[in-house]
Structure formats: C-alpha cells, structure tokens
Design a protein around this motif. Structure first.
Motif, short mmCIF file in Angstrom:
data_model
loop_
_atom_site.label_atom_id
_atom_site.label_comp_id
_atom_site.label_asym_id
_atom_site.label_seq_id
_atom_site.Cartn_x
_atom_site.Cartn_y
_atom_site.Cartn_z
N LYS A 21 0.81 -1.18 -0.09
CA LYS A 21 0.02 -0.07 0.05
C LYS A 21 1.00 1.34 -0.02
CE LYS A 21 -3.90 -2.24 2.27
NZ LYS A 21 -3.27 -3.64 1.82
N LYS A 22 2.00 1.33 0.84
CA LYS A 22 2.86 2.34 0.77
C LYS A 22 3.21 2.66 -0.64
CE LYS A 22 4.82 2.10 5.52
NZ LYS A 22 5.99 2.12 6.07
N ALA A 23 3.52 1.73 -1.52
CA ALA A 23 3.81 2.04 -2.80
C ALA A 23 2.91 2.51 -3.86
CB ALA A 23 4.32 0.49 -3.58
N VAL A 24 1.49 2.43 -3.61
CA VAL A 24 0.45 2.80 -3.99
C VAL A 24 0.32 4.18 -3.75
CG1 VAL A 24 -2.22 2.54 -4.60
CG2 VAL A 24 -0.83 0.47 -4.29
N PHE A 25 0.22 4.68 -2.45
CA PHE A 25 0.24 5.97 -2.36
C PHE A 25 1.50 6.71 -2.58
CE2 PHE A 25 -2.39 3.93 1.35
CZ PHE A 25 -3.68 4.40 0.93
N ALA A 26 2.57 6.08 -2.59
CA ALA A 26 3.61 7.27 -2.99
C ALA A 26 3.42 7.29 -4.79
CB ALA A 26 5.03 6.13 -3.25
N GLU A 27 2.89 6.32 -5.49
CA GLU A 27 2.55 6.51 -6.87
C GLU A 27 1.45 7.54 -6.98
OE1 GLU A 27 3.60 4.95 -10.37
OE2 GLU A 27 5.05 6.00 -8.74
N ALA A 28 0.51 7.73 -6.23
CA ALA A 28 -0.63 8.51 -6.12
C ALA A 28 0.11 10.06 -6.02
CB ALA A 28 -1.64 8.44 -5.05
N ALA A 29 1.04 10.31 -5.13
CA ALA A 29 1.53 11.33 -4.69
C ALA A 29 2.56 11.92 -5.92
CB ALA A 29 2.46 10.99 -3.32
N ARG A 30 3.17 10.94 -6.37
CA ARG A 30 3.94 11.22 -7.52
C ARG A 30 3.14 11.89 -8.77
NH1 ARG A 30 4.97 9.15 -12.45
NH2 ARG A 30 3.71 7.08 -12.31
N GLY B 245 -6.73 -8.34 2.92
CA GLY B 245 -5.80 -7.07 2.75
C GLY B 245 -6.10 -5.80 3.44
N ALA B 246 -7.20 -5.80 4.33
CA ALA B 246 -7.44 -4.55 4.92
C ALA B 246 -6.40 -4.15 5.91
CB ALA B 246 -8.90 -4.73 5.56
N ALA B 247 -5.70 -3.10 6.16
CA ALA B 247 -4.94 -2.62 6.92
C ALA B 247 -5.67 -2.17 8.25
CB ALA B 247 -3.97 -1.57 6.15
N GLN B 248 -4.83 -1.97 9.16
CA GLN B 248 -5.43 -1.13 10.27
C GLN B 248 -5.53 0.32 10.04
OE1 GLN B 248 -2.95 -3.40 13.85
NE2 GLN B 248 -4.02 -1.48 14.53
N GLN B 249 -6.67 0.83 10.39
CA GLN B 249 -6.98 2.29 10.01
C GLN B 249 -5.87 3.30 10.38
OE1 GLN B 249 -10.86 3.88 10.88
NE2 GLN B 249 -10.07 5.82 10.94
N ASP B 250 -5.25 2.91 11.53
CA ASP B 250 -4.11 4.00 11.82
C ASP B 250 -3.12 3.75 11.08
OD1 ASP B 250 -3.67 1.44 13.06
OD2 ASP B 250 -2.48 2.14 14.83
N LEU B 251 -2.55 2.33 10.85
CA LEU B 251 -1.33 2.39 9.86
C LEU B 251 -1.67 2.73 8.28
CD1 LEU B 251 -0.24 -1.19 11.14
CD2 LEU B 251 0.56 0.91 11.85
N TYR B 252 -3.04 2.36 7.77
CA TYR B 252 -3.50 2.94 6.53
C TYR B 252 -3.10 4.34 6.27
CZ TYR B 252 -6.41 3.04 2.48
OH TYR B 252 -7.03 3.15 1.17
N LEU B 253 -3.62 5.21 7.59
CA LEU B 253 -3.38 6.71 7.56
C LEU B 253 -1.95 7.18 7.40
CD1 LEU B 253 -6.66 7.85 9.31
CD2 LEU B 253 -6.45 7.41 7.13
N GLU B 254 -1.33 6.18 8.27
CA GLU B 254 0.27 6.69 8.20
C GLU B 254 0.78 6.53 7.01
OE1 GLU B 254 2.03 4.36 11.47
OE2 GLU B 254 0.93 5.30 12.85
N ALA B 255 0.37 5.40 6.12
CA ALA B 255 0.89 5.46 4.98
C ALA B 255 0.69 6.24 4.03
CB ALA B 255 0.59 3.78 4.37
N ILE B 256 -0.44 6.97 4.05
CA ILE B 256 -0.86 7.96 3.19
C ILE B 256 0.01 9.21 3.60
CG2 ILE B 256 -2.69 9.54 2.69
CD1 ILE B 256 -4.77 7.62 3.12
N GLY B 257 0.23 9.42 4.90
CA GLY B 257 1.11 10.72 5.34
C GLY B 257 2.51 10.39 4.94
N SER B 258 3.05 9.06 4.98
CA SER B 258 4.52 9.00 4.44
C SER B 258 4.73 9.19 2.98
CB SER B 258 4.95 7.53 5.11
OG SER B 258 4.24 6.50 4.12
N ALA B 259 3.81 9.30 2.22
CA ALA B 259 3.63 9.51 0.98
C ALA B 259 3.98 10.95 0.58
CB ALA B 259 2.73 8.72 0.04
N GLY B 260 3.79 11.78 1.85
CA GLY B 260 3.81 13.26 1.46
C GLY B 260 2.47 13.83 1.30
N LEU B 261 1.30 13.26 1.90
CA LEU B 261 0.18 13.49 1.48
C LEU B 261 -0.76 13.85 2.92
CD1 LEU B 261 -1.18 10.88 -1.00
CD2 LEU B 261 -0.52 13.15 -1.48
N ALA B 262 -1.32 14.84 3.09
CA ALA B 262 -1.78 15.50 4.37
C ALA B 262 -3.16 14.86 4.49
CB ALA B 262 -1.66 16.76 4.62
N VAL B 263 -3.54 14.15 5.31
CA VAL B 263 -5.03 13.72 5.47
C VAL B 263 -5.79 14.66 6.25
CG1 VAL B 263 -6.39 11.94 6.66
CG2 VAL B 263 -4.26 11.22 5.83
#
Length: 256
Positions: free
Chosen positions: A158-167, A203-221
């Motif tokens: 999922k981190k790769a998906v969010f990184a691509e979205a940010a890119r 494949g469902a991630a814990q909500q807190d980890l899911y949101l952290e992965a979005i943030g780590s891609a440089g996206l502010a939730v």
C-alpha cells in the motif's frame, strides 16, 4: 503493513474475481454490486443516470468520496482500479467539458468492457489504461485528483500505491478514496489467505497504519469518515464483527 500472502496467487484470484464481476455481475459475491450499493453510500441519482448501465451493474465500490474530491470542470482525474468504469464516467460529469479522466486497471475483461462502453457512449474525454497501482502509467505531477474505490486494500504494498498517487499529483492535488480498513490487526491466517484478500477482507490494513502510509507518501490527511457499507456473506460479516472491518472515505492533499 507488509503482507505474507502469496502475491502471485493473490493476483490470479483478484483477476479471476473481477473478471467475474465484469462478465457476470448477477453472480454471488461477498460484496454487493450495482446501483443499490452506489445509492446507499451516497452517489447522486441524476449523475448515476449518466453512467452506462452495464458499467453500473459491475460497480463494486465500498463508499462515496466525490463530495470530498470536489472535482471541477477542466481537471484531470485518475481512478485507481477503475473496473468497468462507473467512477470514471461519474467523474467525467464533474470535470466536463474540458477535463479528462483516466482509469487504471489490470484485469483485461474490465478494461475491455470499460473501453467498449466508453466508445459506445461517445465519451472521448475518458480513457482506460492497463497498469498496476504500484507503477502507474501516468506522468509526474500531471493530475489534479486521484480517486479509488475499494481497491487499495487488494494491494500488498500500500505504501507504494500511495507513493505513486503522490508522484502523479500536482502540488496541492487531492487524493479522495473509499476503502476497507480494520480496527484491529488481522490474524496471520487471514492475511495469508488469498481468497480473503480477493474478497476485500484479508488485505485490509489497520486504519491508523493505513492513514500513516498516506502521510508517509507526503499527503496530508484532512478528512476521514465511516461509510454505510456492509458485506453480504456470513464469513465476511464475521470478520467485520470480530476485527472491526469497515469502509472509510479519506481526503488527503499533496503538500506544496
């Protein structure tokens, strides 16, 4: 958020399931399909009427996010896991007449169906590209909004998906998605079960980890909400009750 599922087996099962979704939407699935679920989660009746009926029949979304996306005429939108095209066609009504919507999917039957429906409807400002969400066939900083509905949970990285979205997003661009997450960590037995992944559970991630992965891609939730969505099968309902499996919608913005 690392997965222990066999990724080759998972890909085969996901493609098989969503091939069935495209070709036989009246079959039995763990999840509901079509207009009833779209209306329940918040899609507008008048805009759904502009979606080709055969696309809407295969709609497998888990929530609504278009109010969060706040799409405007002239914008460019990318839909991650576009399926038969419901969200692409729906988004097109919001960015027309000068906008452009790109659907990305890796299931051949879904792409073929979506392209056929777009051509039949004369929707020249939408297109469907074959690709993976971890490596989008889209140029850097070329998109105003990335959308996705019930698909990212199917991706092991999922981190790769969010990184691509940010890119692909321009500075200030938005990520507006609906997806399946959990309140509690799933067991190894569930996470390693490709059938449950393909059914949008394993494949469902814990909500807190899911949101952290979005943030780590440089996206502010900026917004998170729970959607009125329920699974159909007893197996899926048990997982939902035990682990707090639920649908959420999220809005995030790419930092300038």
């Amino acid at each position: 958020m690392a997965a222990t599922v066999d990724t080759g087996q998972l890909e085969a099962k996901v493609k098989a399931m969503y091939r069935q979704v495209a070709l036989a939407p009246d079959a039995s699935f763990h999840f509901e399909l079509g207009e009833p679920v779209a209306l329940r989660v918040g899609y507008a009746v008048d805009r759904l009427a502009t979606v080709p009926a055969d696309a809407l029949a295969s709609f497998a979304g888990v929530g609504h996010f278009f109010d969060l996306a706040d799409l405007a005429p002239g914008e460019t939108v990318v839909d991650l896991g576009s399926g038969s095209g419901t969200d692409v066609f729906y988004a097109d009504t919001l960015v027309a007449p000068t906008g452009h919507v790109i659907g990305i999917d890796f299931t051949p039957e879904q792409l073929k169906k979506a392209r056929r429906l777009a051509a039949a409807a004369g929707r020249t400002d939408v297109e469907f590209r074959e690709g993976r969400l971890e490596a989008l066939p889209v140029p850097d900083a070329s998109v105003d909004c990335v959308i996705s509905n019930g698909v990212i949970n199917l991706c092991p990285d999922k981190k790769a998906v969010f990184a691509e979205a940010a890119r692909v997003l321009r500075p200030g661009g938005r990520l507006a998605i609906a997806d399946i997450v959990t309140a509690q960590q799933l067991t190894d037995a569930i996470v390693s079960n490709a059938d449950l992944w393909a059914s949008c559970i394993g494949g469902a991630a814990q909500q807190d980890l899911y949101l952290e992965a979005i943030g780590s891609a440089g996206l502010a939730v900026t917004q998170v909400r729970v959607n009125p969505y329920e699974f159909l099968s007893a197996q899926a309902r048990r997982a939902s009750a035990t682990y707090g499996v639920k649908s959420i919608s999220v809005l995030a913005t790419k930092k300038a």
